[in-house]
Design a protein around this motif. Structure first.
Motif, PDB file in Angstrom:
ATOM      1  N   LEU B 175       0.849  -1.178   0.000  1.00 26.37           N
ATOM      2  CA  LEU B 175       0.000   0.000   0.000  1.00 26.37           C
ATOM      3  C   LEU B 175       0.889   1.232   0.000  1.00 26.37           C
ATOM      4  N   ILE B 176       0.639   2.136  -0.953  1.00 25.93           N
ATOM      5  CA  ILE B 176       1.371   3.393  -0.965  1.00 25.93           C
ATOM      6  C   ILE B 176       0.420   4.473  -0.479  1.00 25.93           C
ATOM      7  N   ALA B 177       0.789   5.156   0.585  1.00 25.36           N
ATOM      8  CA  ALA B 177      -0.073   6.211   1.110  1.00 25.36           C
ATOM      9  C   ALA B 177       0.641   7.539   0.927  1.00 25.36           C
ATOM     10  N   ASP B 178       0.088   8.382   0.065  1.00 25.96           N
ATOM     11  CA  ASP B 178       0.737   9.651  -0.244  1.00 25.96           C
ATOM     12  C   ASP B 178       0.121  10.759   0.608  1.00 25.96           C
ATOM     13  N   GLU B 179       0.810  11.139   1.651  1.00 31.19           N
ATOM     14  CA  GLU B 179       0.318  12.169   2.581  1.00 31.19           C
ATOM     15  C   GLU B 179      -1.154  11.946   2.914  1.00 31.19           C
ATOM     16  N   PRO B 180      -1.500  10.801   3.449  1.00 33.45           N
ATOM     17  CA  PRO B 180      -2.921  10.462   3.603  1.00 33.45           C
ATOM     18  C   PRO B 180      -3.646  11.350   4.604  1.00 33.45           C
ATOM     19  N   THR B 181      -2.929  12.070   5.430  1.00 33.44           N
ATOM     20  CA  THR B 181      -3.627  12.834   6.463  1.00 33.44           C
ATOM     21  C   THR B 181      -3.427  14.338   6.329  1.00 33.44           C
ATOM     22  N   THR B 182      -2.628  14.756   5.356  1.00 31.87           N
ATOM     23  CA  THR B 182      -2.280  16.177   5.255  1.00 31.87           C
ATOM     24  C   THR B 182      -3.498  17.070   5.085  1.00 31.87           C
ATOM     25  N   ALA B 183      -4.475  16.606   4.298  1.00 32.99           N
ATOM     26  CA  ALA B 183      -5.608  17.470   3.981  1.00 32.99           C
ATOM     27  C   ALA B 183      -6.701  17.398   5.046  1.00 32.99           C
ATOM     28  N   LEU B 184      -6.468  16.645   6.105  1.00 31.14           N
ATOM     29  CA  LEU B 184      -7.540  16.433   7.079  1.00 31.14           C
ATOM     30  C   LEU B 184      -7.336  17.256   8.350  1.00 31.14           C
ATOM     31  N   ASP B 185      -8.418  17.432   9.088  1.00 27.75           N
ATOM     32  CA  ASP B 185      -8.331  18.103  10.388  1.00 27.75           C
ATOM     33  C   ASP B 185      -7.477  17.270  11.335  1.00 27.75           C
ATOM     34  N   VAL B 186      -6.856  17.940  12.294  1.00 25.84           N
ATOM     35  CA  VAL B 186      -5.941  17.242  13.191  1.00 25.84           C
ATOM     36  C   VAL B 186      -6.633  16.095  13.920  1.00 25.84           C
ATOM     37  N   THR B 187      -7.876  16.321  14.363  1.00 26.48           N
ATOM     38  CA  THR B 187      -8.565  15.269  15.110  1.00 26.48           C
ATOM     39  C   THR B 187      -8.832  14.051  14.242  1.00 26.48           C
ATOM     40  N   ILE B 188      -9.093  14.293  12.967  1.00 23.68           N
ATOM     41  CA  ILE B 188      -9.397  13.185  12.064  1.00 23.68           C
ATOM     42  C   ILE B 188      -8.107  12.460  11.673  1.00 23.68           C
ATOM     43  N   GLN B 189      -6.993  13.215  11.617  1.00 24.22           N
ATOM     44  CA  GLN B 189      -5.716  12.635  11.203  1.00 24.22           C
ATOM     45  C   GLN B 189      -5.393  11.373  11.992  1.00 24.22           C
ATOM     46  N   LEU B 199      -5.484  -1.820   9.716  1.00 23.38           N
ATOM     47  CA  LEU B 199      -5.785  -2.643   8.547  1.00 23.38           C
ATOM     48  C   LEU B 199      -4.519  -3.273   7.988  1.00 23.38           C
ATOM     49  N   LYS B 200      -3.441  -2.500   8.031  1.00 24.49           N
ATOM     50  CA  LYS B 200      -2.153  -2.978   7.545  1.00 24.49           C
ATOM     51  C   LYS B 200      -1.722  -4.210   8.342  1.00 24.49           C
ATOM     52  N   LYS B 201      -1.871  -4.140   9.660  1.00 28.38           N
ATOM     53  CA  LYS B 201      -1.485  -5.281  10.485  1.00 28.38           C
ATOM     54  C   LYS B 201      -2.404  -6.472  10.232  1.00 28.38           C
ATOM     55  N   LYS B 202      -3.682  -6.171  10.081  1.00 29.50           N
ATOM     56  CA  LYS B 202      -4.672  -7.217   9.892  1.00 29.50           C
ATOM     57  C   LYS B 202      -4.373  -8.034   8.619  1.00 29.50           C
ATOM     58  N   PHE B 203      -4.016  -7.324   7.553  1.00 32.57           N
ATOM     59  CA  PHE B 203      -3.795  -8.013   6.279  1.00 32.57           C
ATOM     60  C   PHE B 203      -2.328  -8.271   5.991  1.00 32.57           C
ATOM     61  N   ASN B 204      -1.453  -7.903   6.915  1.00 34.38           N
ATOM     62  CA  ASN B 204      -0.014  -8.031   6.720  1.00 34.38           C
ATOM     63  C   ASN B 204       0.448  -7.327   5.428  1.00 34.38           C
ATOM     64  N   THR B 205      -0.079  -6.132   5.224  1.00 31.28           N
ATOM     65  CA  THR B 205       0.271  -5.347   4.046  1.00 31.28           C
ATOM     66  C   THR B 205       1.544  -4.554   4.316  1.00 31.28           C
ATOM     67  N   SER B 206       2.403  -4.447   3.293  1.00 39.01           N
ATOM     68  CA  SER B 206       3.554  -3.558   3.418  1.00 39.01           C
ATOM     69  C   SER B 206       3.096  -2.149   3.116  1.00 39.01           C
ATOM     70  N   LEU B 207       3.757  -1.171   3.730  1.00 42.27           N
ATOM     71  CA  LEU B 207       3.291   0.213   3.569  1.00 42.27           C
ATOM     72  C   LEU B 207       4.447   1.124   3.189  1.00 42.27           C
ATOM     73  N   LEU B 208       4.212   1.905   2.148  1.00 40.71           N
ATOM     74  CA  LEU B 208       5.151   2.973   1.824  1.00 40.71           C
ATOM     75  C   LEU B 208       4.419   4.266   2.130  1.00 40.71           C
ATOM     76  N   LEU B 209       4.840   4.936   3.214  1.00 43.04           N
ATOM     77  CA  LEU B 209       4.118   6.119   3.662  1.00 43.04           C
ATOM     78  C   LEU B 209       4.888   7.368   3.254  1.00 43.04           C
ATOM     79  N   ILE B 210       4.241   8.189   2.466  1.00 41.85           N
ATOM     80  CA  ILE B 210       4.873   9.422   2.027  1.00 41.85           C
ATOM     81  C   ILE B 210       4.360  10.555   2.892  1.00 41.85           C
TER      82      ILE B 210
END
Lengths: 294, 323, 325
Positions: B175-189, B199-210
């Motif tokens: 899973l590549i997550a490109d600034e997934p929280t930048t556009a969100l309110d702090v509480t939602i982040q 979800l990543k742990k549940k499915f054992n997905t690798s993550l590239l977080l930008i």
């Protein structure tokens, strides 16, 4: 990224460099430059028709009617044996003069109405815009035809008739442009220094709302030249014997089955002129507002 | 653990008539199965272009992949045909985008948009796909019954949940997550980050977080790569980078974060701006802003130096220490 | 939604009153008298006076205007001076022809304009794109009546394939509708191209591609659905304009349409006919614009939800409560 930086520095830069930037963007657009060149050539023809063709466009050569292109008449002759080339060149003067005059009038009235409506808003805006709605509700050509029919065939009536159809477009464009400028900080600042409404409109609002108006001028000019020829084509345009492309087409229509060339040349003249103004206007719009460009 | 993704010397440029923007230069990273890697850098450092390069979605023209390899499960993705790549996108590798406001198609229902990816990669009936789409919505915390609503009917945080649902609908390995929280309110982040992490742990997905947010990285990632002007300047596991930052730029990034345990009166920002990527200097790109820069820095591209096992730096200061 | 349509129709009233006033005063204040045109030189003063009395031409301007509006509201647009038939009847005899012509032309413009617009956008800056853009620009620059004449010379005179005038069989329809259609297609193509380019750049297109969707589906399903919305408006506006604006083409092809009728009326100063004709055209154009706006709301869910209020409020409520949890 790099481009954005350049654009912002252009906005920050002084007026002169902004103008140079617009010029640079415009000159890069080949089709727009082509349009400009054609317009310049047309203007030269319009200014010096006597030098560039025959000074008298009414000379008839009845023995030589409907002649094809030859060394003497290199676009042939019309139904009265008049030289087609000469009449097309003089027709250029007619079309451009009426076109420019009507756009000038429409622009002056439309921009004034649009600025007042956009700047003051409220009831004035509402009333003026309903008037504009009325003008928009009647197709330009029909409006022109009925005015010319009502007031008689003359060049001044024609200019007025064509101009009336354009006022609405100028008023709308100006109004929306003024509204965006009206609430900016520099207008607020001018108001804070105690400048009068008139001064603010003239000195601050209008200059910054100018770009879309300039583009509208070229668009209207192209449309008007089409409409002038259309009116002349139905016999309600430029009165004879003044040469005009639309009336040349109208004269040639009855004999076009036998002499199709009579139809071809005036049409090409109209098309080329309108084409040039459209290309120029398109290029101008892209140069003035690069964000619009695709 | 086995390697799931290995990027070797990836170089991507944007070539236009006027200039060549060197967005990504010799980037190399490795990601193990189930691992998370944080790609950290300023806006315009080339992070998103790297992600697009992995998916083969760099807009061409003007984007051009100049060189390097993107090896996913033993296959070089850059050598695959467009049709083969399409089977990987959304199925094996999927992506979460920065701005949930624009990432969803405004004229299609959210159910349709989740269903689309399921139908593309799994041979299921329309009804079955819709059921799975609704399940995915439930999983990200939205009532499945709202699948017939349009994006504008959801809030920003919920839209991002839907984007996540789309990304995870086919259970991707990466899973590549490109600034997934930048556009969100702090509480939602925090909510969205937790969701991704769970979800990543549940499915054992690798993550590239930008991201540009070192706090987010600390929360989610195992490894960190610091990117500056399209180059990785420091690379290592989370502890070594956070406890023992070497590169002056990394140090600068940490200096730019307010630290409430000390009562500092001013932040210590990095002075200057990132160089124009269409006009990168010959030597180290950071030299102009670096407090320790020497003349040599401006002349020569620093090599990658391994300062401790699994922790490498691209800086001349450490050249002698290495290996 | 119904409330909105009602409001829009109400807003039409002052505009139409204005149109009537405009045309009415133009006919009223223009030199030359209707009775001279209609009755000819042979008519006596008594005949003329009787004519003026019969058509209410002796009343002051305001009274004449009010009478006209009153009658118009009842569907009575007066009696044509030339044929002595009710104007409304004359107009509605001609209207279907103009409507059909506008419809066929619009079909041409949709087929040509949208297809080329999409291809041009997807292959931006290719030779095909550059060439079609130039042709489109040429298309808006050609005077339609001249294009019509040229097509007649080519297809009727030279090739003898299609008839040059009239509007009876499908063969008659081809040239005039194509003439108008190409002009309209040029504007549609330009709008389609720029709208499509705008859509292709949006983030949701990248999302769709990242799902593994094929380019073709990305363009047709994701981009087109968004890009078509403004184009639809343009097609509608064009259609409205064609209802009133194809007068000259009707003349070129001798089509017995509304435009032709009005221009004939203008020439002989047949005031009731001209006023009625322009009023009907203005009304048709306005209704057409209204229809587009309604259609717009149907295609764009964001706008639709502005009118279907209760449902959205519920949805927003649940959205906020979800978020609060």
């Amino acid at each position: 990224m790099g481009k954005d930086k350049k654009e912002t520095s252009a906005i920050r830069g002084k007026k002169k460099s902004q103008f140079r930037n617009i010029m640079r963007r415009f000159m890069k657009n080949q089709t727009a430059v082509f349009g400009l060149v054609v317009i310049v050539v047309l203007l030269i023809f319009a200014l010096f028709p006597a030098q560039l063709s025959n000074p008298d466009y009414t000379i008839q050569d009845l023995a030589n009617r409907y002649a094809g292109p030859s060394a003497q008449h290199f676009l042939g002759t019309d139904e009265l044996g008049r030289d087609m080339y000469t009449r097309i060149v003089w027709g250029c003067r007619t079309s451009l003069a009426i076109g420019l005059a009507s756009v000038g009038i429409a622009c002056a009235i439309g921009v004034t109405l649009g600025t007042l409506a956009g700047y003051f808003g409220g009831i004035l805006d509402n009333v003026l815009m309903r008037i504009v709605d009325v003008l928009m509700a009647v197709p330009n050509l029909l409006l022109g035809i009925s005015i010319v029919a009502a007031l008689g065939n003359s060049i001044s009536v024609l200019i007025f008739a064509i101009a009336l159809g354009n006022i609405a477009a100028f008023a709308r464009v100006t109004r929306s442009s003024v509204i965006t400028v009206r609430d900016t900080e520099y207008v607020e600042a001018a108001r804070a220094t105690g400048a009068s409404d008139g001064r603010i409109m003239w000195k601050y609002v209008l200059p910054n709302a100018l770009a879309p108006i300039i583009v509208q001028v070229t668009t209207s000019l192209a449309g008007n030249i089409l409409n002038i020829s259309g009116l002349s084509f139905v016999g309600l345009g430029v009165p004879a014997p003044t040469p005009e492309w639309g009336s040349m087409l109208s004269n040639a229509r009855s004999i076009m089955r036998d002499y199709p060339l009579q139809i071809v040349f005036p049409g090409i003249a109209i098309m080329l002129t309108v084409f040039a103004f459209n290309l120029f206007g398109d290029g101008l719009r892209d140069a003035l507002d690069p964000r619009l460009k695709n | 653990m086995s390697k799931i993704l290995e990027i070797k010397d990836l170089t991507i440029h944007y070539v236009t008539d006027d200039e060549v923007v060197k967005a990504v230069n010799d980037i190399s990273i490795t990601l193990e199965e189930g691992e998370s890697l944080g790609l950290v850098g300023e806006t315009g450092a080339g992070k998103t272009t790297t992600a697009m390069g992995i998916l083969g979605l760099v807009p061409n023209p003007p984007g051009k992949i100049i060189g390097g390899e993107v090896i996913y499960k033993g296959k070089n993705l850059l050598k695959l045909s467009e049709a083969e790549m399409r089977k990987i996108r959304g199925h094996e590798i999927s992506m979460i985008f920065q701005d949930p406001m624009t990432a969803l198609n405004p004229v299609l229902t959210v159910g349709d948009q989740i269903m689309e990816v399921i139908r593309l990669h799994q041979k299921v009936s329309k009804a079955e796909a819709m059921k799975r789409a609704m399940d995915m919505m439930e999983m990200v915390g939205i009532e499945g019954g709202r699948c017939n609503e349009y994006p504008h009917q959801f809030s920003g945080g919920m839209k991002q949940r839907i984007v996540i649902a789309i990304a995870l609908a086919c259970n991707p390995s990466l899973l590549i997550a490109d600034e997934p929280t930048t556009a969100l309110d702090v509480t939602i982040q925090a909510q969205v980050l937790d969701l991704i992490d769970n979800l990543k742990k549940k499915f054992n997905t690798s993550l590239l977080l930008i991201t540009h947010d070192l706090g987010v990285v600390a929360e989610v990632c195992d490894k960190v790569a610091i990117v500056y002007a399209g180059r990785i300047v420091e690379y290592g596991n989370l502890e070594s980078i956070y406890n023992n930052p070497k590169h002056p730029y990394t140090n600068g990034l940490f200096g730019s974060i307010p630290d409430f345990s000390k009562k500092a009166h001013r932040l210590n920002p990095i002075r200057g701006l990132m160089p124009d990527p269409s006009n990168l200097p010959e030597g180290c790109a950071f030299a102009e802003r670096c407090p320790n820069a020497t003349d040599e820095c401006r002349k020569r591209q620093p090599p990658v130096v391994e300062v401790e096992p699994g922790h490498s730096v691209r800086c001349l200061m450490f050249e002698k220490e290495g290996r | 939604m119904i409330k909105y349509i009602g409001k829009r129709i109400l807003m039409l009233v002052p505009v139409l009153l204005g149109v009537v006033l405009l045309v009415f005063s133009m006919m009223y204040f223009s030199p030359g008298n209707a009775e001279d045109y209609i009755l000819g030189d042979m008519a006596t003063e008594e005949d003329k006076e009787a004519f003026r009395e019969e058509h209410g031409l002796n009343e002051p301007f305001v009274i004449q205007y009010i009478n006209y509006v009153k009658d118009a509201l009842r569907g009575d647009l007066g009696i044509s001076y030339t044929t002595k038939q009710p104007v409304a009847e004359e107009i509605f005899k001609r209207f279907p022809t103009t409507f059909k012509l506008a419809l066929l032309s619009t079909l041409w413009s949709i087929v040509i304009g949208i297809t080329i617009g999409i291809i041009s956008a997807v292959r931006q800056y290719s030779i095909l794109d550059n060439v079609t853009r130039l042709i489109a620009m040429l298309g808006v620059s050609i005077p339609t009546f001249w294009e019509g004449l040229m097509l007649i010379i080519l297809f009727s005179v030279q090739l003898a394939l299609l008839p040059a005038s009239g509007f009876t069989t499908w063969k008659h329809w081809i040239l005039p509708s194509f003439t108008i259609g190409t002009h309209s297609a040029a504007t549609v193509m330009r709008m389609m191209r720029s709208s499509m380019l705008e859509a292709i750049r949006q983030d949701y297109i990248t999302t769709a591609k990242s799902k593994g969707q094929t380019n073709f589906v990305v363009v047709t399903k994701h981009a087109l659905r968004n890009a078509i919305i403004p184009v639809m408006t343009l097609v509608g506006v064009n259609f409205g304009k064609l209802l009133g604006g194809s007068a000259i083409t009707e003349i070129v092809f001798s089509i017995p349409g509304l435009g032709n009728l009005i221009i004939d009326g203008i020439k002989v100063k047949n005031a009731p006919l001209v006023q009625g004709g322009i009023l009907v055209i203005a009304l048709a154009m306005a209704l057409c614009n209204l229809l587009i706006d309604v259609l717009y709301a149907y295609v764009d869910p964001r706008i639709r939800s502005q009118y279907v209020k209760p449902k959205v409020k519920l949805a927003q409520k649940s959205a906020t409560t979800e978020e609060e949890k």
